[in-house]
Design an enzyme around this catalytic site. Sequence first.
Site, PDB file in Angstrom:
ATOM      1  N   LYS A  13       0.845  -1.199   0.000  1.00  0.00           N
ATOM      2  CA  LYS A  13       0.000   0.000   0.000  1.00  0.00           C
ATOM      3  C   LYS A  13       0.874   1.240   0.000  1.00  0.00           C
ATOM      4  CE  LYS A  13      -0.053   2.063   3.637  1.00  0.00           C
ATOM      5  NZ  LYS A  13      -0.037   2.783   4.922  1.00  0.00           N
ATOM      6  N   ASP A 140      -5.723   0.569   8.623  1.00  0.00           N
ATOM      7  CA  ASP A 140      -5.430   0.430   7.189  1.00  0.00           C
ATOM      8  C   ASP A 140      -5.995  -0.850   6.574  1.00  0.00           C
ATOM      9  OD1 ASP A 140      -3.979   2.723   6.977  1.00  0.00           O
ATOM     10  OD2 ASP A 140      -2.015   1.757   7.016  1.00  0.00           O
TER      11      ASP A 140
HETATM   12  O1  C5P Z   1      -4.714   0.978  13.576  1.00  0.00           O
HETATM   13  P1  C5P Z   1      -3.256   0.670  13.647  1.00  0.00           P
HETATM   14  O2  C5P Z   1      -2.974  -0.497  14.570  1.00  0.00           O
HETATM   15  O3  C5P Z   1      -2.622   0.526  12.318  1.00  0.00           O
HETATM   16  O4  C5P Z   1      -2.588   1.950  14.314  1.00  0.00           O
HETATM   17  C1  C5P Z   1      -1.377   1.901  15.041  1.00  0.00           C
HETATM   18  C2  C5P Z   1      -1.233   3.167  15.864  1.00  0.00           C
HETATM   19  O5  C5P Z   1      -1.075   4.296  15.002  1.00  0.00           O
HETATM   20  C3  C5P Z   1      -2.434   3.509  16.725  1.00  0.00           C
HETATM   21  O6  C5P Z   1      -2.373   2.861  17.975  1.00  0.00           O
HETATM   22  C4  C5P Z   1      -2.320   5.022  16.859  1.00  0.00           C
HETATM   23  O7  C5P Z   1      -1.379   5.367  17.856  1.00  0.00           O
HETATM   24  C5  C5P Z   1      -1.736   5.438  15.523  1.00  0.00           C
HETATM   25  N1  C5P Z   1      -2.765   5.886  14.562  1.00  0.00           N
HETATM   26  C6  C5P Z   1      -3.337   7.138  14.761  1.00  0.00           C
HETATM   27  N2  C5P Z   1      -4.309   7.571  13.882  1.00  0.00           N
HETATM   28  C7  C5P Z   1      -4.669   6.810  12.821  1.00  0.00           C
HETATM   29  C8  C5P Z   1      -4.078   5.553  12.594  1.00  0.00           C
HETATM   30  C9  C5P Z   1      -3.113   5.116  13.496  1.00  0.00           C
HETATM   31  O8  C5P Z   1      -3.017   7.849  15.711  1.00  0.00           O
HETATM   32  N3  C5P Z   1      -5.595   7.280  11.980  1.00  0.00           N
END
Ligand code: C5P
Length: 293
Positions: A13, A140
Amino acid sequence: MSRPLDVELAPAKLNLALHVRGKRTDGYHDLETLFAFVRDGDVLSVASADGLLLSIDGSMAAGLSDTGDNLVLRAARLLAGKAGVKPKAHLRLTKNLPVASGIGGGSADAAAAFRLLNRYWSIGWPLEKLAALAGQLGADVPACVYSRPLLGSGRGESLSPVALPELADTAVLLVNPMVAVPTGPVFAAWDGVDRGSLGGDLSLAGLRHARNDLQPGAARLFPVITEVLELLSGCEGVRLVRMSGSGATCFALFESKQTQAAGTMQLKRLRPEWWFLDTVLNHNRKPDSLPVS
Ligand code: C5P
């Protein structure tokens, strides 16, 4: 050639742009991002088994655990539970993409597991239903279920398909300096300034004016990212250079396959220890033309 039932590609991606609009009360950030996917990625296959198993091979396998917390296994268990099927499958993941690198990685693998097991277990759900479930595994993962150009908002899970005809089959080079970058700290390093909306101009000229708002913070934490961006910007025939997601992978879109090949050779010679993927942007997901290993 039609794709075998038991193999699914997990394409890398890219965030062609990523505008951070604000911090939310749930600890996440509100984004506006343009997702695009490339032709290459990890490969997931399935064979019969009495229980649920995962084996991992490939050049990037060392960075990954094959235990229960692996996103592929979590996706398999989640889908089986919701669809009411017994989770029986031996999954084999060929890990070609670096781990913790801003190009999907684990999210793309989890999304591939949803698509693959949806067929293998004859569940037959539409992508929309898989994507709705996928949000539980990461912001994602829904975009990776579709693996086609999408505008994302909210945490990244609110999606609408877009056409990028100008960029179809564009030659792209991905470069990772082999540092694993944790997503949370890079979001935390955002300076809190809302620099404005992504807007509707998704032409190349429009995208050049867009940003990745996580890039400055990531480059402060991992200065080698600046070197990657500078080396890519110095290549001939480059049309756009940017970091993807929370990094450290950066990408360059090239005007032609020839300049891409020359740039790839030049950078590989300079930094043989880095990771490179020369590939093309996929305009739309074409299930019957995905490469299989
Ligand atoms: O959702 P994912 O596990 O990929 O996200 C990892 C971390 O990235 C989250 O715990 C958060 O701290 C940060 N994040 C964020 N805002 C988003 C996506 C991710 O702050 N839109």
